[in-house]
Design a protein around this motif. Structure first.
Motif, PDB file in Angstrom:
ATOM      1  N   TYR A   1       0.824  -1.215   0.000  1.00  0.00           N
ATOM      2  CA  TYR A   1       0.000   0.000   0.000  1.00  0.00           C
ATOM      3  C   TYR A   1       0.856   1.261   0.000  1.00  0.00           C
ATOM      4  N   GLU A   2       1.985   1.176   0.643  1.00  0.00           N
ATOM      5  CA  GLU A   2       2.906   2.321   0.625  1.00  0.00           C
ATOM      6  C   GLU A   2       3.288   2.649  -0.815  1.00  0.00           C
ATOM      7  N   THR A   3       3.587   1.608  -1.606  1.00  0.00           N
ATOM      8  CA  THR A   3       3.973   1.865  -3.004  1.00  0.00           C
ATOM      9  C   THR A   3       2.803   2.465  -3.777  1.00  0.00           C
ATOM     10  N   ARG A   4       1.607   1.981  -3.499  1.00  0.00           N
ATOM     11  CA  ARG A   4       0.440   2.518  -4.221  1.00  0.00           C
ATOM     12  C   ARG A   4       0.229   3.989  -3.879  1.00  0.00           C
ATOM     13  N   ILE A   5       0.311   4.290  -2.604  1.00  0.00           N
ATOM     14  CA  ILE A   5       0.036   5.661  -2.181  1.00  0.00           C
ATOM     15  C   ILE A   5       1.143   6.599  -2.657  1.00  0.00           C
ATOM     16  N   MET A   6       2.380   6.200  -2.456  1.00  0.00           N
ATOM     17  CA  MET A   6       3.497   7.053  -2.876  1.00  0.00           C
ATOM     18  C   MET A   6       3.464   7.292  -4.385  1.00  0.00           C
ATOM     19  N   ASP A   7       3.278   6.213  -5.160  1.00  0.00           N
ATOM     20  CA  ASP A   7       3.279   6.368  -6.616  1.00  0.00           C
ATOM     21  C   ASP A   7       2.078   7.189  -7.086  1.00  0.00           C
ATOM     22  N   HIS A   8       0.969   7.043  -6.370  1.00  0.00           N
ATOM     23  CA  HIS A   8      -0.240   7.781  -6.750  1.00  0.00           C
ATOM     24  C   HIS A   8      -0.048   9.286  -6.545  1.00  0.00           C
TER      25      HIS A   8
ATOM     26  N   TYR B   1      18.322  12.153 -11.319  1.00  0.00           N
ATOM     27  CA  TYR B   1      18.050  10.749 -10.998  1.00  0.00           C
ATOM     28  C   TYR B   1      16.717  10.647 -10.290  1.00  0.00           C
ATOM     29  N   HIS B   2      16.008   9.592 -10.574  1.00  0.00           N
ATOM     30  CA  HIS B   2      14.708   9.440  -9.925  1.00  0.00           C
ATOM     31  C   HIS B   2      14.320   7.974  -9.879  1.00  0.00           C
ATOM     32  N   PHE B   3      13.572   7.626  -8.891  1.00  0.00           N
ATOM     33  CA  PHE B   3      12.919   6.308  -8.869  1.00  0.00           C
ATOM     34  C   PHE B   3      11.709   6.339  -7.965  1.00  0.00           C
ATOM     35  N   GLY B   4      10.825   5.404  -8.256  1.00  0.00           N
ATOM     36  CA  GLY B   4       9.561   5.335  -7.531  1.00  0.00           C
ATOM     37  C   GLY B   4       9.627   4.311  -6.419  1.00  0.00           C
ATOM     38  N   ASP B   5       8.608   4.353  -5.565  1.00  0.00           N
ATOM     39  CA  ASP B   5       8.575   3.481  -4.400  1.00  0.00           C
ATOM     40  C   ASP B   5       8.441   2.019  -4.786  1.00  0.00           C
ATOM     41  N   LEU B   6       7.553   1.732  -5.748  1.00  0.00           N
ATOM     42  CA  LEU B   6       7.374   0.334  -6.155  1.00  0.00           C
ATOM     43  C   LEU B   6       8.654  -0.200  -6.794  1.00  0.00           C
TER      44      LEU B   6
END
Lengths: 674, 302
Positions: free
Chosen positions: A397-404, A418-423
């Motif tokens: 859920y953390e990945t869903r919320i952060m990415d959202h 540089y960048h990257f997402g939680d998922l």
């Protein structure tokens, strides 16, 4: 006249009585109990901020919900994990956890808890009957679990009230709890009754205590209850805790007493510091209160906004947050061992002074710890035995919320190009393991003898949850999770409870698309250790050759040679090969692109070792991708998922150019020395 | 003001030494290519026919990058470690070329031939090599006397201090080290100049004399060094601003970026020579007051 004065006097006295009485009795938060409330505590404690000792008086109200007569009680004494180097916790952790190392040289570093007396209210003294037990290992030196035989059993449905006098010495911040200077984060600090499991709860086939020792990797497990807590400490300290503050009174000796009340929660923790700065915001019917270090106050909004994002998202996609408040604690940098932790309605985060907005560490921690209110707080899973059910689900859920809210490719970091997402990060934490097969997810926390606890319980679980999400579709996944939450909140679910919900909803919405049930999925990702790796092995394209040799046609032999041959066909035979390199089998799609611009999407059950697709015609296969939509996030290698007959070379020129420049700069920098 | 004069004269002399700079740059480029060509082949082999790698063309892609490095890391990481060895090799080249650069700059002949340059390289190499060893030892000592106590201080205060305190404590340490670092670099440069001007054969003694010279003319020597630093700092800033706008997603933009990057490197080499030329001029202004510093220059008044 006299009668009127008398009545008036009675009225005044009665009003005064009501005022006094209301300040003693806690307010009610929920009109109807939300949970069984079978483990409730009244705690009256005094913290000596110089000696770091808490002297406490606890009244435990424990109800036997089983059908058994219970002859003994078991308690956790978590703080004894920090008593000496012979505790199970210390042996397993090597004296260090979450970046903190216990200072063996300083006497004040250690922590412990003593039960001074334990009596049944209006009954016998149990103090001398208390004995330490170690249900998980042979470590007789471990003092984190006690067994208390009862003179009279607690009958089914009966409640036992115990008066417990205890003394707790807080350790220097270590493993989530303790003190650092004048900052206190007080967690797992009082004698806490274990969970008596009986048929219907988790895997219990018969009644028995589930009360594990405190291990290096484990967290906690408790029943729901009501907490009334009274904390006395020096008056300059600002106090925050689980639940709502119901009173504060200054005492004549320079202390003050602060009261808290919480309902339908599994734990009680609190914090105190004389220098907190508080930021508050109301979101719908939830009051958010952040206790910040003064040097971090500029980041108050980051805490509040990320908490609101969590509240909003969970309300929409899982279930409404039932409590009226949320407290967030920001520890000082020298007490970061107490950061990143969860208690019902009370979380500890952590941020760095001057941290740029592009590094979303604060947001990630707040959202993650808030999420634990659902996964372990409301869905009160056993964190000892099934850590994946809170850490893994929460990480998903953390990945869903952060990415959202912060972007799929930028939600964790977006800085200096540089960048990257939680998922992305969660997946990498699993696929990057030196040995991703080291252990299954379904393992007690102390079972990870060779490491891997973090990557497997958090990263791998989040990754296979996201894979399940993509396989069944977001709509079905949300229905699964909402059903799971609705059915199991304020209870103690286990793996089979969750899997049963998955099977039910998938069958209902997708029929037999994935077989009769999804057990094959969980057998591999949860109970197994194998890895998933599909490879687009190759594409071959050959012109269909004219025939040569002797052929029978209606009883006549026809010889094809250069003199009488047909022209070469202008058709091609293309062959696409896919290999299954890993042992995990998943249904998978293969996208094939032809040189005429057309695409073909094939599906494969993913079971055999190889899969071949052949095409004949004027078109040629140009490229192909296995799992083109990256549904199988559990696949450990995305690089081999595609193959093209015309590799792009620009990318190599780009990185070669960058490499040349980097080497030149390195050389000129070295040359600066002389 | 001597400082500004030397700054300007140094630039002029460096500008007229473009042949030397191009030689130095060419060696840089050749060394880089010696690594980059096999590197390019390696990444092509590792990527194979995969299409995933093209996701890195337009933008950074964490998943592709990390998956690729996990699969190909064993083949690629040796290039990184080799690059450090090549950098050390280039440092040796720098020591070698320093003698030639200073000899070339010092030469008052109208025809500044490359023969003078190569002769200078050979003549002074051994002396400069020993000087470089002394300088590296001094730099290590400077690093140690700042960072060991700084680390201990930060370790002790971090148990009770907040980040600003730790940060500012660290900054003080870094600034002190930076001052020491720049001072030592300046001393090294004047030591090199002295060795050539006075045909000194004892690097250690020259180093000590160089310390004396720098501290006698502290404002001018350190001031000139800092003033010279302004241009490379601006160069970095302009480079990053420009490159950010161009990107590297097509053959054309990659080519343009390559040209700009090589211009940047050429300018870095230019700056290196500019430092020496300016310092040489300043040294002579202080030491040789009755002689013209460079041909065509009026003699300084004493």
């Amino acid at each position: 006249m006299k009668i009127n004065q008398f009545i008036k006097g009675i009225g005044i006295l009665f009003t005064l009585f009501l005022i006094i009485a209301s300040s003693s009795f806690p307010q009610t938060i929920f009109k109807t109990p939300l949970s069984p409330r079978n483990a409730s505590y009244d705690l009256d404690v005094h913290l000596n901020t110089d000696t770091k000792i808490i002297d406490g008086f606890e009244v435990l109200h424990w109800k036997n919900l089983s059908k058994n007569n219970i002859k003994e009680l078991r308690f956790h004494l978590y703080l004894n994990a920090f008593k000496n180097t012979n505790s199970t916790f210390m042996i397993e952790s090597g004296g260090q956890l979450r970046g903190d190392k216990i200072n063996k040289e300083a006497d004040s570093s250690w922590g412990w808890i003593d039960v001074i007396s334990m009596k049944v209210k209006n009954g016998g003294d149990l103090t001398d009957k208390i004995k330490f037990i170690h249900p998980d290992d042979d470590n007789a030196e471990d003092r984190t679990v006690i067994s208390v035989p009862l003179e009279r059993p607690v009958k089914p449905g009966q409640t036992i009230d115990l008066d417990i006098k205890f003394r707790s010495k807080l350790p220097q911040i270590f493993a989530r709890t303790g003190y650092a200077g004048n900052y206190f984060l007080v967690g797992q600090w009082f004698p806490k009754i274990g969970v008596y499991e009986y048929p219907g709860i988790r895997y219990a086939k018969k009644g028995g205590w589930n009360c594990h020792q405190f291990h290096a990797n484990s967290e906690f497990y408790a029943d729901f209850g009501v907490y009334n807590v009274s904390i006395t400490l020096p008056k300059e300290f600002i106090v925050g805790a689980v639940g709502l503050q119901t009173g504060e009174k200054e005492n004549k000796d320079g202390t003050k007493t602060v009261k808290f009340h919480a309902e339908d929660v599994v734990d009680f923790a609190w914090t105190a510091s004389p220098i907190f700065k508080i930021a508050e915001k109301q979101w719908k019917d939830v009051k958010i209160k952040v206790f910040l270090q003064p040097e971090h106050f500029a980041q108050a909004d980051r805490h509040i906004n990320s908490a609101i994002n969590g509240l909003e998202y969970f309300e929409k996609y899982l279930g409404k947050y039932p409590y009226p408040n949320l407290t967030i604690v920001d520890p000082p940098i020298y007490a970061m061992g107490s950061g990143g932790m969860e208690y019902p309605t009370f979380i500890t985060a952590g941020c760095l002074w001057g941290a740029p907005n592009g590094i979303k560490l604060t947001e990630m921690v707040v959202i993650h710890e808030f999420g634990h209110n659902y996964f372990m707080g409301l869905l009160a899973t056993n964190e000892f035995e099934e850590a994946w059910m809170d850490e893994g689900f929460n990480s998903y859920y953390e990945t869903r919320i952060m990415d959202h809210y912060y972007g799929r490719k930028t939600s964790f970091l977006s800085f200096a190009g540089y960048h990257f997402g939680d998922l992305e990060m969660q997946r990498q934490s699993y696929v990057d393991m030196t040995n991703p097969k080291i252990a299954p997810g379904f393992l007690p926390a102390w079972g990870y003898k060779n490491g891997g606890y973090g990557s497997i319980t958090y990263g791998k679980t989040a990754t296979w949850m996201a894979t399940l999400d993509r396989l069944v579709g977001r709509k079905v996944m949300d229905e699964i999770m909402k059903t799971y939450y609705a059915r199991w909140h304020f209870k103690h679910p286990c793996a089979t409870n969750f899997i049963d919900v998955v099977n039910e909803i998938v069958k209902k919405r997708l029929d037999d698309k994935f077989g009769t049930n999804m057990n094959w999925f969980f057998d591999q990702v949860l109970y197994g250790t194998n890895v998933c790796d599909y490879k687009l092995a190759g594409i071959s394209v050959n012109k269909i050759q004219k025939p040569a040799g002797v052929y029978d046609s209606s009883g006549v032999k026809i010889i094809y040679n250069d003199n009488n041959n047909l022209e070469d066909s202008s058709d091609y035979k293309s062959r696409v090969s896919v290999y299954r390199l890993g042992e995990v089998t998943m249904p998978v799609e293969i996208l094939i692109h032809f040189n005429n611009g057309k695409d073909s999407l094939l599906t494969w059950d993913g079971k055999a070792r190889t899969f071949n697709a052949e095409f004949e015609g004027k078109q040629k296969v140009e490229w192909a991708k296995v799992d083109p939509d990256e549904k199988l996030l559990i696949d450990v290698n995305f690089i081999n998922n595609s193959y093209t007959t015309k590799p792009e070379t620009t990318i190599f020129r780009k990185y070669t150019t960058k490499f040349i420049f980097w080497v030149e700069n390195l050389m000129t920098s070295f040359s600066m020395i002389f | 003001m001597k400082l500004l004069h030397s700054y300007g004269q140094g630039f002029k002399q460096t500008f007229s030494s473009k042949k030397i700079i191009t030689i130095l740059y060419s060696i840089l480029l050749l060394l880089a290519l010696a690594l980059a060509i096999p590197f390019s082949k390696t990444i092509k082999v590792e990527a194979g026919n995969s299409m995933a790698i093209t996701k890195l063309l337009n933008d950074f892609n964490y998943t592709v990058y990390t998956d690729f490095m996990r699969e190909a890391g064993k083949s690629i990481k040796p290039y990184i470690s080799t690059a450090f060895w090549v950098a050390i090799l280039y440092l040796l080249f720098t020591i070698f070329f320093s003698g030639g650069i200073l000899t070339f700059l010092k030469n008052r002949e109208a025809d500044k031939s490359l023969k003078v340059f190569w002769q200078g390289c050979a003549i002074y190499f051994w002396r400069f090599f020993r000087l470089a060893l002394y300088m590296i030892i001094l730099q290590i000592i400077a690093f140690a006397i700042v960072y060991f106590p700084l680390t201990a201080i930060i370790a002790s205060i971090s148990k009770t201090s907040i980040e600003p305190t730790i940060f500012y404590t660290a900054i003080v340490g870094v600034v002190i080290h930076l001052i020491l670092f720049i001072t030592l670099l300046t001393v090294t440069d004047y030591a090199k100049i002295m060795m050539i001007e006075h045909e000194e054969y004892r690097p250690f003694r020259t180093l000590v004399r160089s310390f004396g010279f720098v501290f006698r003319h502290l404002f001018s020597t350190i001031g000139l060094y800092k003033f010279l630093l302004v241009f490379p700092i601006l160069l970095f800033i302009i480079y990053f601003l420009v490159i950010d706008k161009i990107g590297m997603s097509t053959g054309l933009t990659i080519f343009i970026t390559f040209i700009l990057q090589q211009l940047f490197i050429w300018l870095r080499v230019f700056v290196k020579v500019w430092f020496l030329a300016s310092e040489l001029d300043l040294y002579n202004r202080f030491e040789n007051k009755d002689e013209p510093v460079f041909e065509g220059e009026p003699a300084l008044e004493s």
